[in-house]
Write a protein that holds these residues in place. Structure first.
Motif, PDB file in Angstrom:
ATOM      1  N   UNK A 191       6.279  -4.378  -2.560  1.00  0.00           N
ATOM      2  CA  UNK A 191       6.056  -4.042  -1.156  1.00  0.00           C
ATOM      3  C   UNK A 191       5.385  -2.677  -1.084  1.00  0.00           C
ATOM      4  N   UNK A 192       4.370  -2.578  -0.256  1.00  0.00           N
ATOM      5  CA  UNK A 192       3.627  -1.317  -0.126  1.00  0.00           C
ATOM      6  C   UNK A 192       4.575  -0.147   0.081  1.00  0.00           C
ATOM      7  N   UNK A 193       4.371   0.888  -0.690  1.00  0.00           N
ATOM      8  CA  UNK A 193       5.160   2.103  -0.541  1.00  0.00           C
ATOM      9  C   UNK A 193       6.362   2.202  -1.456  1.00  0.00           C
ATOM     10  N   UNK A 194       6.667   1.171  -2.234  1.00  0.00           N
ATOM     11  CA  UNK A 194       7.818   1.253  -3.126  1.00  0.00           C
ATOM     12  C   UNK A 194       7.387   1.806  -4.480  1.00  0.00           C
ATOM     13  N   UNK A 195       7.849   3.016  -4.775  1.00  0.00           N
ATOM     14  CA  UNK A 195       7.597   3.582  -6.103  1.00  0.00           C
ATOM     15  C   UNK A 195       8.711   3.112  -7.037  1.00  0.00           C
ATOM     16  N   UNK A 196       8.731   3.605  -8.266  1.00  0.00           N
ATOM     17  CA  UNK A 196       9.736   3.153  -9.232  1.00  0.00           C
ATOM     18  C   UNK A 196      11.155   3.435  -8.754  1.00  0.00           C
ATOM     19  N   UNK A 197      11.369   4.604  -8.168  1.00  0.00           N
ATOM     20  CA  UNK A 197      12.701   4.965  -7.678  1.00  0.00           C
ATOM     21  C   UNK A 197      13.143   4.025  -6.565  1.00  0.00           C
ATOM     22  N   UNK A 198      12.241   3.753  -5.610  1.00  0.00           N
ATOM     23  CA  UNK A 198      12.545   2.822  -4.523  1.00  0.00           C
ATOM     24  C   UNK A 198      12.820   1.427  -5.077  1.00  0.00           C
ATOM     25  N   UNK A 249      14.586  -2.890   4.498  1.00  0.00           N
ATOM     26  CA  UNK A 249      13.984  -4.137   4.985  1.00  0.00           C
ATOM     27  C   UNK A 249      13.870  -5.165   3.868  1.00  0.00           C
ATOM     28  N   UNK A 250      13.442  -4.732   2.692  1.00  0.00           N
ATOM     29  CA  UNK A 250      13.279  -5.660   1.567  1.00  0.00           C
ATOM     30  C   UNK A 250      14.630  -6.193   1.093  1.00  0.00           C
ATOM     31  N   UNK A 304      10.269  -9.773   9.101  1.00  0.00           N
ATOM     32  CA  UNK A 304       8.884  -9.736   9.597  1.00  0.00           C
ATOM     33  C   UNK A 304       8.160  -8.512   9.036  1.00  0.00           C
ATOM     34  N   UNK A 305       8.809  -7.351   9.066  1.00  0.00           N
ATOM     35  CA  UNK A 305       8.169  -6.137   8.534  1.00  0.00           C
ATOM     36  C   UNK A 305       7.899  -6.274   7.033  1.00  0.00           C
ATOM     37  N   UNK A 306       8.835  -6.845   6.287  1.00  0.00           N
ATOM     38  CA  UNK A 306       8.640  -7.026   4.847  1.00  0.00           C
ATOM     39  C   UNK A 306       7.486  -7.977   4.593  1.00  0.00           C
ATOM     40  N   UNK A 307       7.419  -9.071   5.307  1.00  0.00           N
ATOM     41  CA  UNK A 307       6.317 -10.026   5.128  1.00  0.00           C
ATOM     42  C   UNK A 307       4.976  -9.389   5.480  1.00  0.00           C
ATOM     43  N   UNK A 308       4.947  -8.551   6.517  1.00  0.00           N
ATOM     44  CA  UNK A 308       3.725  -7.840   6.882  1.00  0.00           C
ATOM     45  C   UNK A 308       3.302  -6.879   5.762  1.00  0.00           C
ATOM     46  N   UNK A 309       4.261  -6.155   5.212  1.00  0.00           N
ATOM     47  CA  UNK A 309       3.940  -5.261   4.077  1.00  0.00           C
ATOM     48  C   UNK A 309       3.415  -6.043   2.888  1.00  0.00           C
ATOM     49  N   UNK A 310       4.029  -7.184   2.609  1.00  0.00           N
ATOM     50  CA  UNK A 310       3.566  -8.010   1.487  1.00  0.00           C
ATOM     51  C   UNK A 310       2.143  -8.514   1.700  1.00  0.00           C
ATOM     52  N   UNK A 311       1.826  -8.847   2.944  1.00  0.00           N
ATOM     53  CA  UNK A 311       0.480  -9.358   3.235  1.00  0.00           C
ATOM     54  C   UNK A 311      -0.600  -8.295   3.054  1.00  0.00           C
ATOM     55  N   UNK A 312      -0.194  -7.028   3.047  1.00  0.00           N
ATOM     56  CA  UNK A 312      -1.143  -5.916   2.894  1.00  0.00           C
ATOM     57  C   UNK A 312      -1.308  -5.469   1.452  1.00  0.00           C
ATOM     58  N   UNK A 313      -0.522  -6.070   0.521  1.00  0.00           N
ATOM     59  CA  UNK A 313      -0.625  -5.637  -0.873  1.00  0.00           C
ATOM     60  C   UNK A 313      -1.589  -6.499  -1.646  1.00  0.00           C
TER      61      UNK A 313
END
Length: 182
Positions: free
Chosen positions: A38-45, A122-123, A173-182
Motif C-alpha cells: 500500500x502506498x506509503x508503507x515503509x519497512x517499519x509500517x 486501514x490495511x 475503500x481507502x485501502x483499495x484506493x491506495x492499492x489502485x495507485x501503486x
C-alpha cells in the motif's frame, strides 16, 4: 527482534488451539503481507501491519482473556510482554474496537491505547474484515453479514456492527484506493 516472526510464533502458541480462529489469523496475516505494498508503507509500517495481523485475535485465547473484549485483552497482554507500543495500539483498536468498547462500557480502558488513523490501520482492518472465520477471502459486506448472523441482536458485537459498518467500511475503500495507485 524480527517483529513479524516473533508475532507469528506467539500467535501460533495462543491461537492455534482455537480451531477456525487460527485459520482466520493465518489468512489475515497472509493478506497483510500482500497489503504491505500500500502506498506509503515503509519497512517499519509493513512490519507493524504484519505483526498486528498475526496478533489481532490473541485476546480470544483463554490464557489472555480477562474482560471478554478480545481487542482490549490482547493489547493489555502484549503491553505486559513489552511488545512495541505501536503494535499494541493497532491490536487494541483493530476493526472498529472503539465502537465495541462503547457497547461494552470499556471505552475508558481502551483509551489507554492510542488510536492510530493511518494507512496501516486501514490495511489491518481491510485484511481482517475481508477474511472469513475459516480463512477464506470474502467481501466486507459478506463478512459483516456473517458477524451479524453469528451474534444475537442484543449482543455488543451485533450492536457494534449495526452502528459502525459504514464508517469502518471506509477503511477498506481507502485501502483499495491506495492499492489502485501503486
Amino acid at each position: 527482534m524480527d517483529l513479524p516472526e516473533t508475532s507469528r510464533s506467539l500467535a501460533e502458541v495462543l491461537v492455534s488451539p482455537l480451531g477456525n480462529r487460527w485459520q482466520h489469523v493465518q489468512a489475515v496475516a497472509h493478506r497483510a503481507l500482500g497489503l504491505r505494498r500500500v502506498a506509503g508503507l515503509d519497512d517499519s509500517d509493513g512490519d507493524a501491519l504484519v505483526a498486528s495481523a498475526w496478533l489481532h485475535d490473541i485476546g480470544y485465547a483463554p490464557e489472555v482473556k480477562v474482560t471478554g473484549f478480545h481487542a482490549l485483552d490482547g493489547a493489555r497482554y502484549l503491553r505486559a510482554l513489552e511488545f512495541p507500543d505501536r503494535v499494541v495500539c493497532l491490536v487494541a483498536h483493530h476493526s472498529g474496537a472503539r465502537f465495541e468498547a462503547v457497547e461494552r462500557g470499556l471505552e475508558r480502558e481502551l483509551a489507554a491505547f492510542a488510536l492510530e488513523d493511518s494507512p496501516v490501520m486501514d490495511a489491518l482492518i481491510a485484511a481482517d474484515l475481508t477474511t472469513g472465520p475459516d480463512g477464506t477471502y470474502c467481501e466486507f459486506d459478506q463478512r459483516i453479514d456473517e458477524v451479524l448472523a453469528r451474534y444475537p441482536v442484543g449482543h455488543p458485537v451485533h450492536r457494534t456492527w449495526t452502528k459502525a459498518r459504514k464508517e469502518i467500511g471506509e477503511s477498506i475503500v481507502r485501502t483499495e484506493l491506495r492499492l489502485s495507485k501503486t
